[in-house]
Design a protein around this motif. Structure first.
Motif, PDB file in Angstrom:
ATOM      1  N   LEU A  74       0.824  -1.216   0.000  1.00  6.65           N
ATOM      2  CA  LEU A  74       0.000   0.000   0.000  1.00  6.65           C
ATOM      3  C   LEU A  74       0.855   1.262   0.000  1.00  6.65           C
ATOM      4  O   LEU A  74       0.561   2.221  -0.719  1.00  6.65           O
ATOM      5  N   SER A  75       1.948   1.277   0.772  1.00 10.15           N
ATOM      6  CA  SER A  75       2.786   2.484   0.794  1.00 10.15           C
ATOM      7  C   SER A  75       3.457   2.689  -0.558  1.00 10.15           C
ATOM      8  O   SER A  75       3.597   3.822  -1.027  1.00 10.15           O
ATOM      9  N   GLY A  76       3.849   1.577  -1.219  1.00  8.29           N
ATOM     10  CA  GLY A  76       4.436   1.686  -2.551  1.00  8.29           C
ATOM     11  C   GLY A  76       3.451   2.252  -3.555  1.00  8.29           C
ATOM     12  O   GLY A  76       3.773   3.153  -4.342  1.00  8.29           O
ATOM     13  N   LEU A  77       2.212   1.766  -3.502  1.00  8.57           N
ATOM     14  CA  LEU A  77       1.167   2.259  -4.416  1.00  8.57           C
ATOM     15  C   LEU A  77       0.863   3.734  -4.155  1.00  8.57           C
ATOM     16  O   LEU A  77       0.663   4.512  -5.085  1.00  8.57           O
ATOM     17  N   ILE A  81      -0.189  -6.889  -9.285  1.00  4.47           N
ATOM     18  CA  ILE A  81       0.315  -5.710  -8.567  1.00  4.47           C
ATOM     19  C   ILE A  81       1.823  -5.570  -8.797  1.00  4.47           C
ATOM     20  O   ILE A  81       2.332  -4.480  -9.060  1.00  4.47           O
ATOM     21  N   LEU A  82       2.549  -6.696  -8.723  1.00  2.00           N
ATOM     22  CA  LEU A  82       4.003  -6.677  -8.915  1.00  2.00           C
ATOM     23  C   LEU A  82       4.375  -6.181 -10.312  1.00  2.00           C
ATOM     24  O   LEU A  82       5.309  -5.398 -10.477  1.00  2.00           O
ATOM     25  N   VAL A  83       3.637  -6.650 -11.314  1.00  2.00           N
ATOM     26  CA  VAL A  83       3.939  -6.254 -12.694  1.00  2.00           C
ATOM     27  C   VAL A  83       3.557  -4.798 -12.928  1.00  2.00           C
ATOM     28  O   VAL A  83       4.319  -4.024 -13.516  1.00  2.00           O
ATOM     29  N   HIS A  84       2.392  -4.400 -12.409  1.00  2.00           N
ATOM     30  CA  HIS A  84       1.917  -3.022 -12.580  1.00  2.00           C
ATOM     31  C   HIS A  84       2.903  -2.014 -11.972  1.00  2.00           C
ATOM     32  O   HIS A  84       3.177  -0.968 -12.546  1.00  2.00           O
ATOM     33  N   THR A  85       3.431  -2.337 -10.791  1.00  2.00           N
ATOM     34  CA  THR A  85       4.343  -1.419 -10.101  1.00  2.00           C
ATOM     35  C   THR A  85       5.797  -1.607 -10.545  1.00  2.00           C
ATOM     36  O   THR A  85       6.673  -0.851 -10.129  1.00  2.00           O
ATOM     37  N   GLU A  86       6.034  -2.663 -11.350  1.00  2.00           N
ATOM     38  CA  GLU A  86       7.382  -3.018 -11.816  1.00  2.00           C
ATOM     39  C   GLU A  86       8.316  -3.429 -10.677  1.00  2.00           C
ATOM     40  O   GLU A  86       9.545  -3.359 -10.798  1.00  2.00           O
ATOM     41  N   ASP A  95      -9.278  -4.032  -0.589  1.00  2.00           N
ATOM     42  CA  ASP A  95     -10.315  -3.426   0.246  1.00  2.00           C
ATOM     43  C   ASP A  95      -9.785  -2.180   0.953  1.00  2.00           C
ATOM     44  O   ASP A  95     -10.434  -1.128   0.996  1.00  2.00           O
ATOM     45  N   MET A  96      -8.574  -2.276   1.499  1.00  2.00           N
ATOM     46  CA  MET A  96      -7.969  -1.126   2.182  1.00  2.00           C
ATOM     47  C   MET A  96      -7.692   0.011   1.193  1.00  2.00           C
ATOM     48  O   MET A  96      -7.916   1.179   1.509  1.00  2.00           O
ATOM     49  N   TYR A  97      -7.215  -0.350   0.006  1.00  2.00           N
ATOM     50  CA  TYR A  97      -6.927   0.654  -1.025  1.00  2.00           C
ATOM     51  C   TYR A  97      -8.193   1.439  -1.376  1.00  2.00           C
ATOM     52  O   TYR A  97      -8.164   2.673  -1.493  1.00  2.00           O
TER      53      TYR A  97
END
Length: 442
Positions: free
Chosen positions: A18-21, A88-93, A417-419
């Motif tokens: 979440l902090s990375g996003l 999520i891993l691919v989207h954020t690289e 859900d948290m996002y």
């Protein structure tokens, strides 16, 4: 006085994702952890001597050398190859910082024996779990799920995915009880029987996800990072830092400062850090969470592969609840030297379940029996904690404790859900990029 959009307490996987996003979307983020290491409840322990110390066990024995070669997950979980966490891993690289290896097998326990979970038409044909007629019926269900498209009613075969229950769907394909059991628990990965009376869309999607992920890598639908799960929070922490996030490890959290029921600041080591929103794991806000159950985990060190898994150096095994007259499945994850988490010739197997009695260790005994002989066991029983409120009023967003499952899908639901509560928008990724492009198939 320092101002931040978001302060994150704890470096568990969910908090780091979440902090990375948030950093990536332009928010100013401060991350504080009371521990000197990353991972929180979901950390990996290294060297091996630290694991023995943590559980107050004398050792390790001289036969286990090179403690630095070990990375032992406290909460081991596998990724589904086309699942939400990989997206999520691919989207954020963050995949730039990680290497994956395919898990070698996925097994289900039935009447005292382990069977490979059949997830593709080829698997079904060779499976010893299914009789001849069951194979035909199950293949029809698999074909239906793989071709199912919510937007194309022609693929629905007169099944209303929002109204037809899963029980009715299984009856429609004339599936026997044994087939329903492994389909629901080892493929769709449901953790209780309640799914049978829910609309079937969720189960269709889960079967499709499992089967498509299995087709991609042949041996199983699961992936696991080299050097253990500690690589994940560290990868997202690097992403956070890239976008200007600040990290303070080994810092006490003295107080969460409120103003009219809303978070205003965090006091750490006597300093005040202001924020508009706060993300944290349950350990930082014991008065804002409640206990809903307990999870027992037994980490086992082995010097042999698990019997009847075709000498697999890594695998997942699920013992469905009905096999043992329980309400909860028992999960077993196995990893080894090939994932750079143990010395050559050694294996780490973890047995976990949701505790149902006052003697949790006895409950996982059927799983432990499959692993014998065991070099060393490390037993932990932890509370399952959930937040008392959704956080919108206080702007304090608390994650749930990690459940007993050995895959990340339920944890991803919590992240999503948290996002949504944090931002008011859905966490969505386009599907064309969700390949885990740097996984190692060997």
């Amino acid at each position: 006085m320092q101002e931040y959009d978001i302060i994150v307490l704890g470096t568990g996987l969910k908090e780091c994702v979440l902090s990375g996003l948030m950093s990536q979307s332009g928010k100013k983020v401060l991350h504080i952890d009371k521990n000197p290491y990353y991972g929180g409840e979901s950390a990996s322990i290294s060297p091996l001597e630290e694991l023995y110390k943590r559980f107050k066990v004398s050792g390790p024995p001289k036969s286990i050398r090179r403690g630095k070669e070990w990375n032992v997950d406290l909460v081991p979980k596998f990724f589904i190859a086309t699942g939400q966490l990989v997206k999520i891993l691919v989207h954020t690289e963050v995949t730039r910082y990680l290497d994956f290896k395919v898990v070698e097998g996925s097994y289900v326990y039935k009447t005292g024996k382990l069977h490979k979970v059949p997830a593709t038409e080829e698997d079904v044909q060779s499976s010893d779990l299914l009789g001849m007629f069951d194979k035909r019926r199950f293949k029809k269900l698999l074909h239906f799920a793989l071709n199912f498209d919510t937007r194309n009613p022609r693929t629905h075969q007169d099944v209303d995915p929002e109204k037809t229950t899963t029980r009715e769907l299984f009856t429609r394909f004339d599936l026997g009880q044994d087939v329903i059991e492994f389909t629901g628990h080892a493929m769709a990965l449901h953790s209780s029987e309640s799914y049978l009376d829910q609309p079937c869309l969720d189960t269709i999607n889960r079967i499709k996800l499992y089967s498509e992920s299995s087709s991609r890598h042949n041996t199983s639908p699961y992936l696991y990072p080299l050097y253990g799960l500690r690589e994940l929070p560290q990868g997202f922490a690097r992403l956070n830092a890239e976008y200007g996030g600040t990290f303070l490890l080994n810092r006490t959290v003295d107080e969460i400062v409120m103003d009219n029921g809303k978070v205003k600041a965090v006091k750490s080591d006597g300093k005040l850090f202001h924020c508009k929103q706060l993300i944290c794991d349950p350990s930082y806000v014991p008065n804002r969470v409640r206990k809903v159950g307990r999870v027992v985990r037994v980490i086992c060190l082995l010097n042999h592969p698990v019997k009847n898994t075709h000498e697999a150096s890594s695998c997942q095994i699920i013992i469905p609840q009905t096999q043992l007259n329980r309400k909860s499945d028992i999960y077993i994850s196995v990893v080894a030297f090939g994932h750079s988490v143990a010395s050559d010739g050694m294996y780490i197997a973890t047995v976990s379940t949701t505790a149902e009695t006052s003697n949790p260790e006895k409950e996982v005994q059927p799983g432990l029996e499959l692993l014998e002989p065991i070099v060393q066991k490390f037993v932990s029983v932890s509370n399952l904690l959930v937040p008392n409120e959704d956080g919108r009023k206080s702007q304090i967003f608390v994650s749930r404790s990690y459940d007993a499952t050995t895959h990340f899908e339920t944890e991803c639901e919590d992240i999503k859900d948290m996002y949504k509560r944090l931002t008011g928008t859905e966490l969505c990724f386009w599907s064309s990029r969700h390949q885990s492009h740097n996984s190692d198939d060997d």
